[in-house]
Scaffold this motif. Sequence first.
Motif, PDB file in Angstrom:
ATOM      1  N   ASP A  10       0.821  -1.197   0.000  1.00 28.94           N
ATOM      2  CA  ASP A  10       0.000   0.000   0.000  1.00 28.94           C
ATOM      3  C   ASP A  10       0.863   1.258   0.000  1.00 28.94           C
ATOM      4  O   ASP A  10       0.561   2.234  -0.678  1.00 28.94           O
ATOM      5  CB  ASP A  10      -0.935   0.001   1.206  1.00 28.94           C
ATOM      6  CG  ASP A  10      -2.059  -1.014   1.065  1.00 28.94           C
ATOM      7  OD1 ASP A  10      -2.668  -1.338   2.081  1.00 28.94           O
ATOM      8  OD2 ASP A  10      -2.301  -1.469  -0.068  1.00 28.94           O
ATOM      9  N   ALA A  11       1.943   1.239   0.778  1.00 25.97           N
ATOM     10  CA  ALA A  11       2.846   2.387   0.806  1.00 25.97           C
ATOM     11  C   ALA A  11       3.478   2.601  -0.567  1.00 25.97           C
ATOM     12  O   ALA A  11       3.607   3.733  -1.054  1.00 25.97           O
ATOM     13  CB  ALA A  11       3.926   2.194   1.876  1.00 25.97           C
ATOM     14  N   GLY A  12       3.860   1.496  -1.225  1.00 23.52           N
ATOM     15  CA  GLY A  12       4.436   1.613  -2.563  1.00 23.52           C
ATOM     16  C   GLY A  12       3.429   2.145  -3.565  1.00 23.52           C
ATOM     17  O   GLY A  12       3.770   2.943  -4.435  1.00 23.52           O
ATOM     18  N   LEU A  13       2.183   1.711  -3.438  1.00 13.27           N
ATOM     19  CA  LEU A  13       1.146   2.196  -4.340  1.00 13.27           C
ATOM     20  C   LEU A  13       0.903   3.681  -4.132  1.00 13.27           C
ATOM     21  O   LEU A  13       0.725   4.433  -5.084  1.00 13.27           O
ATOM     22  CB  LEU A  13      -0.143   1.407  -4.119  1.00 13.27           C
ATOM     23  CG  LEU A  13      -1.334   1.776  -5.008  1.00 13.27           C
ATOM     24  CD1 LEU A  13      -0.978   1.647  -6.482  1.00 13.27           C
ATOM     25  CD2 LEU A  13      -2.544   0.912  -4.680  1.00 13.27           C
ATOM     26  N   LEU A  14       0.916   4.125  -2.863  1.00 15.03           N
ATOM     27  CA  LEU A  14       0.733   5.549  -2.593  1.00 15.03           C
ATOM     28  C   LEU A  14       1.863   6.376  -3.180  1.00 15.03           C
ATOM     29  O   LEU A  14       1.635   7.470  -3.706  1.00 15.03           O
ATOM     30  CB  LEU A  14       0.636   5.780  -1.079  1.00 15.03           C
ATOM     31  CG  LEU A  14      -0.668   5.310  -0.413  1.00 15.03           C
ATOM     32  CD1 LEU A  14      -0.568   5.453   1.096  1.00 15.03           C
ATOM     33  CD2 LEU A  14      -1.843   6.119  -0.953  1.00 15.03           C
ATOM     34  N   ARG A  15       3.096   5.867  -3.089  1.00 14.49           N
ATOM     35  CA  ARG A  15       4.222   6.589  -3.710  1.00 14.49           C
ATOM     36  C   ARG A  15       4.033   6.680  -5.209  1.00 14.49           C
ATOM     37  O   ARG A  15       4.283   7.723  -5.826  1.00 14.49           O
ATOM     38  CB  ARG A  15       5.546   5.886  -3.379  1.00 14.49           C
ATOM     39  CG  ARG A  15       6.059   6.130  -1.979  1.00 14.49           C
ATOM     40  CD  ARG A  15       7.520   5.728  -1.861  1.00 14.49           C
ATOM     41  NE  ARG A  15       7.719   4.310  -2.128  1.00 14.49           N
ATOM     42  CZ  ARG A  15       7.645   3.364  -1.209  1.00 14.49           C
ATOM     43  NH1 ARG A  15       7.359   3.699   0.054  1.00 14.49           N
ATOM     44  NH2 ARG A  15       7.841   2.100  -1.509  1.00 14.49           N
ATOM     45  N   LEU A  16       3.607   5.572  -5.802  1.00 11.77           N
ATOM     46  CA  LEU A  16       3.397   5.554  -7.249  1.00 11.77           C
ATOM     47  C   LEU A  16       2.303   6.539  -7.644  1.00 11.77           C
ATOM     48  O   LEU A  16       2.429   7.274  -8.634  1.00 11.77           O
ATOM     49  CB  LEU A  16       3.027   4.138  -7.698  1.00 11.77           C
ATOM     50  CG  LEU A  16       2.763   3.943  -9.191  1.00 11.77           C
ATOM     51  CD1 LEU A  16       4.006   4.297 -10.009  1.00 11.77           C
ATOM     52  CD2 LEU A  16       2.334   2.516  -9.484  1.00 11.77           C
ATOM     53  N   ILE A  17       1.220   6.577  -6.870  1.00 11.40           N
ATOM     54  CA  ILE A  17       0.138   7.520  -7.162  1.00 11.40           C
ATOM     55  C   ILE A  17       0.651   8.952  -7.089  1.00 11.40           C
ATOM     56  O   ILE A  17       0.388   9.772  -7.972  1.00 11.40           O
ATOM     57  CB  ILE A  17      -1.034   7.318  -6.173  1.00 11.40           C
ATOM     58  CG1 ILE A  17      -1.719   5.975  -6.433  1.00 11.40           C
ATOM     59  CG2 ILE A  17      -2.046   8.448  -6.292  1.00 11.40           C
ATOM     60  CD1 ILE A  17      -2.737   5.605  -5.370  1.00 11.40           C
ATOM     61  N   GLY A  18       1.412   9.270  -6.033  1.00 15.25           N
ATOM     62  CA  GLY A  18       1.918  10.624  -5.868  1.00 15.25           C
ATOM     63  C   GLY A  18       2.826  11.053  -6.997  1.00 15.25           C
ATOM     64  O   GLY A  18       2.689  12.155  -7.553  1.00 15.25           O
TER      65      GLY A  18
END
Length: 507
Positions: A10-18
């Motif tokens: 989830d943290a990686g996905l949030l970084r990718l989204i940002g």
Amino acid sequence: MSQVRDDRLDAGLLRLIGVTLLGGIMGILDSTMVTVAADTLAEEFHTTLSAISWASTGYLLALTVTIPVTSWAVGRFGVKKLWLFGLTLFLAGSLASALAWNLWSLVAFRVVQGVGAGVVDPLVLVILARAAGAGRAGRVMGMMGVVLSLGPVLGPVLGGVVLESLGWRSMFYINLPIGIVAVLLALRVIPAGVPAGKKSAARLDLLGAVLMAPGFAAIVLALTEAGERGRLDAPSVLIPLIGGIVLLVGYVLHALRTRRHEPLIDVRLFSSRSFAASVTVQGLVGLATFAGLFALPLYYQVLHGHGARAAGLLVAPLGLGSALAMPLAGRLSDRLGARSLVRGGALVAALGAVALTRIGPDSSEVWSALAAFAIGMGLGGVGAPTMGSLYRTLPPEKVPQGSSVVYNLNQLGGALGVACVALILAVTGTGTGPAADLGSGIGGFRSVYWFVCAVAVVIVAAASLLPGRPETPDAAPDDASAGDEPGQTPAGERREEHGASPTSPVS
């Protein structure tokens, strides 16, 4: 142990989204920022406002032409290389636009910007849809929708502030630090998308590109001209409109008959009820949104006497409502499906539009702002579930094509919304100057919002064709190896009631 792994993903996905939205927001803001500088640019280059409009029109046409080709290039070159190329091209166009020495050099450099945006914009959807997987598509599209909602509203406001404080060249220079940071972060975060040795060998559908890209561009040009002139019977409207329709019909016939290679857009995708309904609803959302964004500033300027900056700020509630609704609606759609949420959102938008049909020259700005906020919330409640539904039912290999269709129809919807508002105001005799007839003026604006209400009612009707509640509980993907992108789910992981299976575009 499993919980730790899910949190890390989830943290990686949030970084990718940002990182993805940081790169994508520049084009969204830039497409609207420049519109507020028309008077300044006309004075700077000693030309007319009509000529200056080509700085925006050229950007829009270049973007529209590029988007279909991007869907093919994803498989050929990979997401990461294409993303970096698009960002670099956009930054080069921004720097060159800031250094423009006359009108036509500015138009040419804006075209370069538009090509870069035409690469980056659909890739935002491709990257996020693949990374989210079917189980989290609604949530991720809702987060992306915050940027898409606020961009068109904040662009003119930010453009006005930068223009008055730093001058028109700074409207392009401001992209450089943002873009450089976006490129550096993308080098670390954006996935390649095509594993080594697995790049598509498919040839570019050259005839399809020659038919479809100019076809979309011609229709956008016709609608833009209709919006500027407030009439449909002008040669500058009819000629590109007819030409664009002929080219797109030619493309459809070509795509149905071609067997030697895959067409740019597989028109058989539209045989899926879910896909056809999703992209249609998304186009209608663009139509209603841009109709509201175009009409509200005129209402505040013509009937309340506000300046451009104040009018722009008073339009902000529409974008704010959408930005607040999208993340919540997207999250709910992962559990409830799209159908009921879209109906509810469209009804809220319709009620907000009806409220705006009751306003008058003496109405408080508070009431019109609340009504605009309701329209924004309603359309936000439609947009995120619809996008999530689209990507849950598309096969992974068709995601780039689906993104291309969505962006092109959104462009057409936006241009059509502006053109319809201009035509309604022209037919009702609404003026735009200090001497405008307030009686005919308010009648025109009320007609515009009856039109927005009618669009919302059509969305309610179309919602019955969207997928309902998912058959299986929400599940986040466990392994990045499930697809070409981190977090991509295998095809067939999830189905929705009455919708197309992820493994087949046909319902």
